[in-house]
Design a protein around this motif. Structure first.
Motif, PDB file in Angstrom:
ATOM      1  N   ARG A 183       1.982   6.880   7.846  1.00 56.38           N
ATOM      2  CA  ARG A 183       2.882   6.775   6.690  1.00 56.38           C
ATOM      3  C   ARG A 183       2.211   7.292   5.422  1.00 56.38           C
ATOM      4  O   ARG A 183       2.856   7.923   4.582  1.00 56.38           O
ATOM      5  N   LEU A 184       0.920   7.042   5.289  1.00 58.48           N
ATOM      6  CA  LEU A 184       0.202   7.542   4.116  1.00 58.48           C
ATOM      7  C   LEU A 184       0.053   9.061   4.175  1.00 58.48           C
ATOM      8  O   LEU A 184       0.200   9.755   3.167  1.00 58.48           O
TER       9      LEU A 184
ATOM     10  N   ALA B 216      -7.564   6.203   0.808  1.00 58.43           N
ATOM     11  CA  ALA B 216      -6.778   5.063   1.266  1.00 58.43           C
ATOM     12  C   ALA B 216      -7.355   4.358   2.477  1.00 58.43           C
ATOM     13  O   ALA B 216      -7.781   4.982   3.452  1.00 58.43           O
TER      14      ALA B 216
ATOM     15  N   SER C 230       0.831  -1.201   0.000  1.00 63.57           N
ATOM     16  CA  SER C 230       0.000   0.000   0.000  1.00 63.57           C
ATOM     17  C   SER C 230       0.872   1.260   0.000  1.00 63.57           C
ATOM     18  O   SER C 230       0.649   2.187  -0.784  1.00 63.57           O
ATOM     19  N   VAL C 231       1.889   1.268   0.870  1.00 60.42           N
ATOM     20  CA  VAL C 231       2.757   2.457   0.971  1.00 60.42           C
ATOM     21  C   VAL C 231       3.577   2.627  -0.319  1.00 60.42           C
ATOM     22  O   VAL C 231       3.726   3.751  -0.817  1.00 60.42           O
TER      23      VAL C 231
ATOM     24  N   VAL D 267      -1.370  11.856   1.409  1.00 61.09           N
ATOM     25  CA  VAL D 267      -2.691  11.251   1.191  1.00 61.09           C
ATOM     26  C   VAL D 267      -3.656  11.959   2.140  1.00 61.09           C
ATOM     27  O   VAL D 267      -3.492  11.900   3.355  1.00 61.09           O
TER      28      VAL D 267
ATOM     29  N   HIS E 205       0.085   2.851   9.914  1.00 62.82           N
ATOM     30  CA  HIS E 205      -0.087   2.831   8.462  1.00 62.82           C
ATOM     31  C   HIS E 205      -0.663   4.168   7.983  1.00 62.82           C
ATOM     32  O   HIS E 205      -0.187   4.752   7.003  1.00 62.82           O
TER      33      HIS E 205
ATOM     34  N   ALA F 259      -6.442   2.194   5.631  1.00 62.10           N
ATOM     35  CA  ALA F 259      -5.262   2.002   6.475  1.00 62.10           C
ATOM     36  C   ALA F 259      -5.529   0.871   7.459  1.00 62.10           C
ATOM     37  O   ALA F 259      -6.624   0.744   8.000  1.00 62.10           O
TER      38      ALA F 259
ATOM     39  N   HIS G 140       2.426   9.448  -5.622  1.00 63.96           N
ATOM     40  CA  HIS G 140       2.931  10.742  -5.164  1.00 63.96           C
ATOM     41  C   HIS G 140       3.959  11.293  -6.138  1.00 63.96           C
ATOM     42  O   HIS G 140       3.976  12.486  -6.446  1.00 63.96           O
TER      43      HIS G 140
ATOM     44  N   ALA H  33       1.350   4.227  -2.857  1.00 69.18           N
ATOM     45  CA  ALA H  33       1.150   5.652  -2.562  1.00 69.18           C
ATOM     46  C   ALA H  33       2.389   6.458  -2.951  1.00 69.18           C
ATOM     47  O   ALA H  33       2.277   7.577  -3.467  1.00 69.18           O
TER      48      ALA H  33
ATOM     49  N   THR I 162      -7.600   9.170   4.535  1.00 72.00           N
ATOM     50  CA  THR I 162      -7.287   7.807   4.975  1.00 72.00           C
ATOM     51  C   THR I 162      -8.370   7.401   5.969  1.00 72.00           C
ATOM     52  O   THR I 162      -8.900   8.240   6.702  1.00 72.00           O
TER      53      THR I 162
END
Lengths: 233, 233
Positions: B136-137, B126, B108-109, B142, B133, B128, B116, B112, B145
């Motif tokens: 981090r997004l 997103a 997922s990261v 993002v 998590h 999470a 980005h 992203a 989330t």
């Protein structure tokens, strides 16, 4: 009186002499709520209860998780709720609500089975991983089950629809109607869940009905719009 | 004209001659929405979009899951969205909304990060797994989330509170307030997430504030009740 009798006498009558309110009953000594599984899901329920000063007993079977949670000031017991002696130790017979928030499907079902057999008075609120898990819990008379990712995905869907240009009320109503339809589908699927071809058929029919549901809607909207125009012309 | 030129001529002009509306632009040929990860979460978003006849491209990296989904009539492509060539093949440059519903945190990261860097115009929604998590997004800009189990656990909490005797409005308001407080806490934690002792401190302070929030509330209710009685006496 012998010392032993004196101790017993004290234990039985002293409190009543110095304080006119009645003794606590055993039921009042134990929390009304047991939370089994204190991970991402159970912790949220626990934090909300704590905020409202409602006592609960939390059981978590992962020792690392228990240590971690205690560092954050949580009161949580290390124990496997899918074992009868643990449920007894948590005074399940005196509780009213049982939050079944165990993420492992088999341990969750085993726990529900134990409660169904030994503590049928408990109101179970169960976290389900997916449809199949929910069906197994419903077979055990669990009346409240919620799929763990369902409501977050519905909320995201609403925001996506709005971002794509739908009005807020249209997005909200679409998701509300989808969910209602999904609940009806769940009940139909539950009835045929052991017959694969019927299950597939029910699922396909349900998807078609869903499309039709929103098509009828669109037609009704057009008709309403047409009438409105005629009325205003 | 040679046969080849005739074919080209047909392709370029025939449609325009027989139909006065302009050619579709490349942007219109591709769905505006890409759903990466078509498991429990992504499927709900997809089913709601389909019900509203909004086209989307679904990518799923698990072949077994893809085969399973196709049996239920889903249109879903077998592909790993955390690879740049896959995002290009899904025409990410022409999409507007990217539903990041991959359950694996690292994949997922990575996805992203790619978006980005290469498709910063995409609006990411997103899923999470947990707070870490989500942090981090959020570091990757993002803006939307949602923690995957949060909203289901909030809904269950509301039902538990009602079962324990709170009024529906009290239960709804408690959960609403808890969530608002939790969102403020998330922002504070995000700022100190790399400093463990500060993170712990922020978490503890937040739990105390939460208790205080509801205590103030209880006091206000009592005061309001007292005033009401005086006014009615």
């Amino acid at each position: 009186m012998s010392p032993l009798l004196l101790v017993l006498h004290d234990a039985m009558f002293k409190k009543k002499e110095s304080d006119s309110r009645p003794f606590d009953t055993p039921e009042e000594l134990y929390p009304k709520v047991i939370i089994a599984g204190f991970g991402r899901f159970g912790q949220i329920v626990g934090r909300i209860l704590r905020a409202k000063k409602i006592a609960f007993t939390a059981l978590e079977a992962n020792q690392t998780q228990v240590d971690f949670l205690r560092r954050f000031g949580n009161q949580v017991f290390y124990g496997d709720a899918s074992r009868l002696e643990m449920l007894r130790a948590a005074h399940a017979e005196n509780a009213e609500v049982f939050v079944l928030a165990i993420d492992d499907v088999e341990a969750s079902v085993r726990t529900a089975e134990l409660i169904h057999k030994h503590f049928p008075h408990l109101k179970i609120f169960a976290r389900a991983r997916n449809r199949q898990h929910a069906f197994r819990l419903m077979d055990l008379d669990v009346r409240y089950t919620i799929r763990e990712t369902l409501v977050s995905s519905l909320e995201m869907s609403e925001k996506v629809l709005e971002t794509l240009g739908l009005s807020k009320s249209n997005a909200v109503e679409t998701v509300r109607r989808f969910r209602a339809h999904d609940e009806v589908t769940m009940a139909k699927q539950q009835a045929v869940k052991d017959d694969e071809s019927k299950f597939l058929q029910t699922t396909r029919e349900s998807a078609e009905q869903l499309l039709h549901l929103f098509e009828t809607d669109a037609a009704e909207n057009l008709e309403r719009e047409a009438k409105r125009r005629v009325a205003n012309s």
